[in-house]
Design a protein around this motif. Structure first.
Motif, PDB file in Angstrom:
ATOM      1  N   LEU A 120       0.824  -1.213   0.000  1.00 36.56           N
ATOM      2  CA  LEU A 120       0.000   0.000   0.000  1.00 36.56           C
ATOM      3  C   LEU A 120       0.860   1.265   0.000  1.00 36.56           C
ATOM      4  N   LEU A 121       2.002   1.229   0.700  1.00 38.23           N
ATOM      5  CA  LEU A 121       2.921   2.372   0.680  1.00 38.23           C
ATOM      6  C   LEU A 121       3.460   2.586  -0.733  1.00 38.23           C
ATOM      7  N   ALA A 122       3.820   1.498  -1.417  1.00 34.16           N
ATOM      8  CA  ALA A 122       4.335   1.603  -2.784  1.00 34.16           C
ATOM      9  C   ALA A 122       3.261   2.113  -3.748  1.00 34.16           C
ATOM     10  N   ASP A 123       1.994   1.681  -3.537  1.00 32.22           N
ATOM     11  CA  ASP A 123       0.895   2.175  -4.384  1.00 32.22           C
ATOM     12  C   ASP A 123       0.726   3.673  -4.224  1.00 32.22           C
ATOM     13  N   SER A 124       0.868   4.146  -2.988  1.00 29.31           N
ATOM     14  CA  SER A 124       0.736   5.582  -2.719  1.00 29.31           C
ATOM     15  C   SER A 124       1.838   6.376  -3.418  1.00 29.31           C
ATOM     16  N   LEU A 125       3.065   5.859  -3.380  1.00 29.59           N
ATOM     17  CA  LEU A 125       4.183   6.519  -4.058  1.00 29.59           C
ATOM     18  C   LEU A 125       3.988   6.524  -5.579  1.00 29.59           C
ATOM     19  N   GLN A 126       3.485   5.431  -6.120  1.00 26.85           N
ATOM     20  CA  GLN A 126       3.305   5.347  -7.566  1.00 26.85           C
ATOM     21  C   GLN A 126       2.243   6.335  -8.053  1.00 26.85           C
ATOM     22  N   ARG A 127       1.213   6.549  -7.234  1.00 30.65           N
ATOM     23  CA  ARG A 127       0.169   7.511  -7.615  1.00 30.65           C
ATOM     24  C   ARG A 127       0.678   8.946  -7.579  1.00 30.65           C
ATOM     25  N   SER A 128       1.569   9.254  -6.652  1.00 35.93           N
ATOM     26  CA  SER A 128       1.999  10.649  -6.470  1.00 35.93           C
ATOM     27  C   SER A 128       3.280  11.016  -7.215  1.00 35.93           C
ATOM     28  N   LEU A 129       4.081  10.022  -7.593  1.00 34.67           N
ATOM     29  CA  LEU A 129       5.352  10.295  -8.271  1.00 34.67           C
ATOM     30  C   LEU A 129       5.318   9.765  -9.700  1.00 34.67           C
ATOM     31  N   PRO A 130       5.510  10.621 -10.709  1.00 38.35           N
ATOM     32  CA  PRO A 130       5.378  10.188 -12.113  1.00 38.35           C
ATOM     33  C   PRO A 130       6.437   9.172 -12.547  1.00 38.35           C
ATOM     34  N   ASN A 131       7.609   9.184 -11.945  1.00 42.68           N
ATOM     35  CA  ASN A 131       8.686   8.285 -12.376  1.00 42.68           C
ATOM     36  C   ASN A 131       8.921   7.124 -11.406  1.00 42.68           C
ATOM     37  N   PHE A 132       7.940   6.859 -10.564  1.00 42.74           N
ATOM     38  CA  PHE A 132       8.066   5.755  -9.605  1.00 42.74           C
ATOM     39  C   PHE A 132       7.224   4.570 -10.102  1.00 42.74           C
ATOM     40  N   ARG A 133       7.863   3.389 -10.260  1.00 41.71           N
ATOM     41  CA  ARG A 133       7.163   2.202 -10.739  1.00 41.71           C
ATOM     42  C   ARG A 133       7.348   1.058  -9.759  1.00 41.71           C
ATOM     43  N   ILE A 134       6.313   0.249  -9.614  1.00 41.13           N
ATOM     44  CA  ILE A 134       6.359  -0.858  -8.665  1.00 41.13           C
ATOM     45  C   ILE A 134       5.913  -2.150  -9.346  1.00 41.13           C
ATOM     46  N   HIS A 135       6.602  -3.233  -9.044  1.00 42.76           N
ATOM     47  CA  HIS A 135       6.214  -4.561  -9.542  1.00 42.76           C
ATOM     48  C   HIS A 135       6.053  -5.477  -8.333  1.00 42.76           C
ATOM     49  N   LYS A 136       4.911  -6.172  -8.240  1.00 44.71           N
ATOM     50  CA  LYS A 136       4.611  -7.001  -7.072  1.00 44.71           C
ATOM     51  C   LYS A 136       4.689  -8.482  -7.431  1.00 44.71           C
ATOM     52  N   ILE A 137       5.279  -9.244  -6.521  1.00 40.32           N
ATOM     53  CA  ILE A 137       5.342 -10.700  -6.674  1.00 40.32           C
ATOM     54  C   ILE A 137       4.750 -11.323  -5.424  1.00 40.32           C
ATOM     55  N   SER A 138       3.571 -11.934  -5.563  1.00 43.71           N
ATOM     56  CA  SER A 138       2.868 -12.533  -4.435  1.00 43.71           C
ATOM     57  C   SER A 138       3.098 -14.042  -4.435  1.00 43.71           C
ATOM     58  N   ILE A 139       3.669 -14.560  -3.351  1.00 37.84           N
ATOM     59  CA  ILE A 139       4.046 -15.971  -3.265  1.00 37.84           C
ATOM     60  C   ILE A 139       3.201 -16.658  -2.193  1.00 37.84           C
ATOM     61  N   LEU A 140       2.690 -17.861  -2.514  1.00 33.80           N
ATOM     62  CA  LEU A 140       1.934 -18.613  -1.521  1.00 33.80           C
ATOM     63  C   LEU A 140       2.821 -18.955  -0.322  1.00 33.80           C
TER      64      LEU A 140
END
Length: 467
Positions: free
Chosen positions: A20-40
């Motif tokens: 959620l912190l990374a999502d907030s940064l991605q919405r507010s910063l134009p050059n910030f990108r996030i990739h998520k890897i969800s593991i069981l």
């Protein structure tokens, strides 16, 4: 540009908070990108060990966060866990996270539920895909290498959405088969769903829809023409034993509508006959052996004689024993684009027997030339005519799958139920046409006394082989 990768257990609260912190940064910063890897959860430990080992990192808890060096290239730069990521965000972007514990746990539970739903959806989607199952024996032969790129295409299988390819070679090494599997996957063919390799008969022909048998004779002595009777018996017995076993496995494991094509130069009719004897629960119409290569070789000889392209010759018929006493019949053969006294448009054809008046050449030299054509190719190339054989297999498969005209004639070895006055129960090459995925023997041909005599000779020869 800053690109961060967040990986963590689906039920981890700290992974949820970092997400959620990374999502907030991605919405507010134009050059910030996030990739998520969800593991069981039960897969996390193994995944973490492999990832850290590959990158040379040390990390033990969920989540694992690193920064991708997009501009510079190279491996990522490890940040660490949630605390390290939070510290990085506070220092560089003056953004922090004050998420309460109950929300963290709620998001973690939601992540786990979402992941499980995605897995169920993927399993359901995979269950809807019913790939066509193709088995190829002697997969390390040159013929198979020529065959694979064109085989796995909509031109050959027009109504198929996916293909599972099974490569079987009882005399080959796993390393070579593995290399062939990788080459096949690297082709990136649209229909290819999966490739497997086999070096034994443990799973051979399981669920097969199409079986292509490329096996040749297994003789230590390559000079089969001059081998003595004892060596020949041993060679034929080796072929017989293997094909009896093939037939039994096809009978018990393959789909009942399986299409089986036997190809090669050695004992082709005999091998097909042995399959039929041992796969009695499958309709005999599902087994054919290849004479298309002989057809094409005959067309090449005639084309050279008439000074036209090989493709200008059509409707050549091969009768008899494909690997022994065969006869090339030109009673229906036609030639297009022939530079003679009569000319016409591109669709105009003339009967070859009316153009070739040299009857002696047709009955003697022509038949011998066809028999020598393959040997001549092999002597110049140093190997069997694999490209020609692969092309013949593709032509027959296309016809069997409905991609041919209703009047197009093919010569294939099939079980003879006594037609043309021939003895029943043997496999002979005869002219057929294909309609709606079924073949039928061509009735509109003349079987004169000379042809009957030749066919009886082939029948006797095949009976002796089988005995």
């Amino acid at each position: 540009m800053a690109k961060f990768v967040l990986a963590g257990k689906t039920d981890c609260p700290h992974y949820a908070k970092a997400e959620l912190l990374a999502d907030s940064l991605q919405r507010s910063l134009p050059n910030f990108r996030i990739h998520k890897i969800s593991i069981l959860p039960d897969e996390w430990k193994e995944w973490l060990e492999v990832t850290c080992s590959r990158n040379g990192w040390k990390h033990e808890q969920s989540p694992l966060i690193w920064r991708e060096l997009v501009a510079q290239g190279g491996k990522g730069m490890l940040l660490g866990g949630f605390s390290d990521f939070l510290e990085h965000c506070q220092g560089y972007y003056s953004i922090t996270s004050d998420m309460p514990t109950d929300i963290m746990l709620s998001v973690a539970a939601e992540n786990l539920e979402t992941k499980m739903n995605l897995i169920v959806e993927e399993q359901h989607r995979a269950s809807l895909i019913k790939p066509l199952c193709i088995w190829i024996s002697s997969a390390l032969s040159p013929t198979c290498h020529f065959l694979i790129p064109s085989l796995l295409s909509a031109e050959v299988f027009p109504h198929v959405s996916a293909i599972n390819l099974h490569l079987l070679d009882l005399d080959g090494s796993k390393e070579e088969l593995q290399q062939l599997r990788m080459e096949t996957e690297d082709l990136a063919l649209r229909l290819l769903h999966q490739v497997t390799i086999q070096t034994d008969l443990g799973q051979a022909f399981q669920g097969a829809d199409v079986i292509l048998l490329l096996d040749e004779c297994w003789s230590d002595d390559s000079d089969t023409e001059n081998e003595d009777e004892e060596k020949k018996k041993k060679r034929v017995k080796g072929i017989s034993d293997r094909y009896r076993e093939y037939g039994q496995l096809i009978d018990s494991r393959a789909n009942k509508e399986v299409k089986v094509i036997v190809s090669g130069d050695s004992c082709a009719n005999l091998r097909c006959s042995l399959l039929l004897d041992n796969a009695r629960s499958i309709d005999s119409h599902q087994f054919i052996t290849m004479a298309t290569q002989l057809e094409n070789e005959a067309r090449a000889v005639i084309a050279k004689k008439l000074k036209v392209k090989t493709s200008d010759i059509t409707d050549v018929i091969v009768w008899g024993n494909i690997s022994g006493s065969f006869y090339i019949d030109l009673q229906r053969a036609k030639v297009f684009n022939y530079d003679g006294a009569i000319k016409g448009p591109a669709f105009f054809s003339q009967p070859i027997q009316k153009i070739l008046h040299d009857r002696k050449w047709l009955q003697t030299d022509f038949q011998e030339l066809v028999g020598c054509q393959r040997a001549a190719v092999a002597s110049k190339s140093g190997r069997a005519a694999a490209m020609s054989l692969a092309n013949g297999i593709l032509a027959v498969l296309k016809a069997w799958n409905g991609i041919c005209g209703p009047d197009e004639v093919f010569s294939v070895g099939v079980l003879c139920p006594g037609f043309y006055g021939l003895p029943a129960g043997i496999v002979l090459s005869v002219p057929v046409t294909f309609t709606d995925g079924k073949w039928s023997v061509l009735s509109d041909v003349t079987v004169g006394d000379e042809l009957k005599e030749r066919l009886q000779l082939s029948a006797r020869e095949l009976k002796e082989e089988k005995e």
